[in-house]
Design a protein around this motif. Sequence first.
Motif, PDB file in Angstrom:
ATOM      1  N   VAL A  78      -3.003  -3.454 -11.437  1.00 34.07           N
ATOM      2  CA  VAL A  78      -3.957  -4.375 -10.804  1.00 34.07           C
ATOM      3  C   VAL A  78      -4.727  -3.687  -9.685  1.00 34.07           C
ATOM      4  O   VAL A  78      -5.912  -3.947  -9.468  1.00 34.07           O
ATOM      5  N   HIS A  79      -4.068  -2.787  -8.982  1.00 30.45           N
ATOM      6  CA  HIS A  79      -4.682  -2.130  -7.823  1.00 30.45           C
ATOM      7  C   HIS A  79      -5.309  -0.781  -8.174  1.00 30.45           C
ATOM      8  O   HIS A  79      -5.765  -0.067  -7.276  1.00 30.45           O
ATOM      9  N   TYR A  80      -5.330  -0.425  -9.447  1.00 34.51           N
ATOM     10  CA  TYR A  80      -5.961   0.822  -9.859  1.00 34.51           C
ATOM     11  C   TYR A  80      -7.476   0.687  -9.836  1.00 34.51           C
ATOM     12  O   TYR A  80      -8.024  -0.348 -10.207  1.00 34.51           O
ATOM     13  N   SER A  81      -8.155   1.734  -9.400  1.00 27.40           N
ATOM     14  CA  SER A  81      -9.615   1.765  -9.457  1.00 27.40           C
ATOM     15  C   SER A  81     -10.047   2.006 -10.900  1.00 27.40           C
ATOM     16  O   SER A  81      -9.237   2.373 -11.759  1.00 27.40           O
ATOM     17  N   ASN A  82     -11.335   1.806 -11.167  1.00 26.72           N
ATOM     18  CA  ASN A  82     -11.842   2.047 -12.518  1.00 26.72           C
ATOM     19  C   ASN A  82     -11.635   3.504 -12.924  1.00 26.72           C
ATOM     20  O   ASN A  82     -11.315   3.813 -14.080  1.00 26.72           O
ATOM     21  N   LYS A  83     -11.782   4.420 -11.967  1.00 27.99           N
ATOM     22  CA  LYS A  83     -11.587   5.840 -12.246  1.00 27.99           C
ATOM     23  C   LYS A  83     -10.126   6.121 -12.628  1.00 27.99           C
ATOM     24  O   LYS A  83      -9.848   6.909 -13.544  1.00 27.99           O
ATOM     25  N   GLN A  84      -9.197   5.473 -11.935  1.00 32.91           N
ATOM     26  CA  GLN A  84      -7.778   5.638 -12.270  1.00 32.91           C
ATOM     27  C   GLN A  84      -7.476   5.043 -13.648  1.00 32.91           C
ATOM     28  O   GLN A  84      -6.697   5.608 -14.418  1.00 32.91           O
ATOM     29  N   MET A  85      -8.092   3.886 -13.957  1.00 36.89           N
ATOM     30  CA  MET A  85      -7.849   3.235 -15.251  1.00 36.89           C
ATOM     31  C   MET A  85      -8.409   4.058 -16.405  1.00 36.89           C
ATOM     32  O   MET A  85      -7.898   4.002 -17.526  1.00 36.89           O
ATOM     33  N   GLN A  86      -9.458   4.837 -16.152  1.00 33.99           N
ATOM     34  CA  GLN A  86     -10.017   5.681 -17.209  1.00 33.99           C
ATOM     35  C   GLN A  86      -8.999   6.708 -17.693  1.00 33.99           C
ATOM     36  O   GLN A  86      -9.063   7.155 -18.839  1.00 33.99           O
ATOM     37  N   LYS A  87      -8.075   7.080 -16.820  1.00 37.18           N
ATOM     38  CA  LYS A  87      -7.027   8.027 -17.210  1.00 37.18           C
ATOM     39  C   LYS A  87      -5.919   7.342 -18.013  1.00 37.18           C
ATOM     40  O   LYS A  87      -5.140   8.001 -18.701  1.00 37.18           O
ATOM     41  N   ILE A  88      -5.854   6.014 -17.887  1.00 35.24           N
ATOM     42  CA  ILE A  88      -4.837   5.230 -18.608  1.00 35.24           C
ATOM     43  C   ILE A  88      -5.355   4.800 -19.982  1.00 35.24           C
ATOM     44  O   ILE A  88      -4.663   4.923 -20.993  1.00 35.24           O
ATOM     45  N   ARG A  89      -6.614   4.311 -19.992  1.00 32.52           N
ATOM     46  CA  ARG A  89      -7.195   3.801 -21.240  1.00 32.52           C
ATOM     47  C   ARG A  89      -7.332   4.917 -22.268  1.00 32.52           C
ATOM     48  O   ARG A  89      -7.878   5.981 -21.992  1.00 32.52           O
ATOM     49  N   GLY A  90      -6.848   4.656 -23.462  1.00 27.95           N
ATOM     50  CA  GLY A  90      -6.965   5.634 -24.529  1.00 27.95           C
ATOM     51  C   GLY A  90      -5.817   6.618 -24.547  1.00 27.95           C
ATOM     52  O   GLY A  90      -5.335   6.993 -25.611  1.00 27.95           O
ATOM     53  N   LYS A  91      -5.369   7.032 -23.381  1.00 21.85           N
ATOM     54  CA  LYS A  91      -4.281   8.011 -23.300  1.00 21.85           C
ATOM     55  C   LYS A  91      -2.914   7.332 -23.279  1.00 21.85           C
ATOM     56  O   LYS A  91      -2.018   7.691 -24.052  1.00 21.85           O
ATOM     57  N   GLU A  92      -2.741   6.370 -22.387  1.00 26.39           N
ATOM     58  CA  GLU A  92      -1.451   5.688 -22.252  1.00 26.39           C
ATOM     59  C   GLU A  92      -1.457   4.322 -22.938  1.00 26.39           C
ATOM     60  O   GLU A  92      -0.463   3.918 -23.550  1.00 26.39           O
TER      61      GLU A  92
END
Length: 338
Positions: A78-92
């Motif tokens: 919830v507290h992740y920035s969009n830049k941090q979420m870009q590392k999660i989306r697709g990969k994790e």
Amino acid sequence: MDNLLEIKDLNVRFNLFGAKVQAVRGVSLHLKKGETLAIVGESGSGKSVTSKAIMGLIPNPPGEITSGEILFEGHDLVHYSNKQMQKIRGKEISMIFQDPMTALNPTMKVGKQIMEGLIKHQKMSRQDAKKRAIELLRLVGIPKPEVRVNEYPHQFSGGMRQRVVIAIALACNPKILIADEPTTALDVTIQAQILDLMRELQKKTGTAIILITHDLGVVANLAQRVGVMYGGKLVETGTLEEIFYRPKHPYTWGLLSSMPKLHAKTDKLLAIPGSPPDLSDPPKGCPFAPRCPYAMKVCTEQMPEYTYLSDTQRTACWLLDKRAPKVEPPETIGVGGE
């Protein structure tokens, strides 16, 4: 077994034309490694909004997560920035969207669309990424992948496009795959093929799946656990067997009663009367009360707490209160040929 994903008291609101729509209200659920959790319910129940909240895809404005936690491997997304979420989306965490034609870029070859995630997240060279794209196309059952990797989405059938979308989602070996109505736009034969494919891929990769659907037939074929959503709330959760054969919430009874039965004495399908609640002005009590044939006065005044029927099944319904009258589930909730 530790939870791979845990959602705690999630609330999502949309500010639309002066109205504040409470799309998700206090949802809590968990997902373990390698399992399939199905979230079912009518359109507008909050299923897709919940999945998009996990992916960090709630558009702000007009949407916002007002409270709650989304814990992935112990980290609150919830507290992740969009830049941090870009590392999660697709990969994790990856997502299969409902319509493959809109999920794919019509101006790009499918191979390049698969390669994007591999180059970004896995730091592969273009040559290695293309080899992996061909392997993925072969894995999801697309014939002549060496040729088709250079083709555009419009050159594929609907079922094959959905296979390409699955290949993109699986490219970086994600730990969680969210499938939002993955078979809705497909005919029955292709639906069965896609479900078989997802089941087989899960065995090979060990990926945990969150299946968003309104089709209980799909749920019966793929899920181990089920969450039933209505009016932005999770009204019942349990194992597949508990939800299909020992459900306790009247809304779950209604969903199961509306399923076609192989040996039914009549060809008439039962329907739940009424309409879902207006979530810009959510009801104080149980959201299903206005449509529930067993509703009592307390149902319209106060939302019931969860009753834990087993280690895996919990239900939010006043009928489970010791003071409530005894109500037997309808005979129409038998599944399949029963």
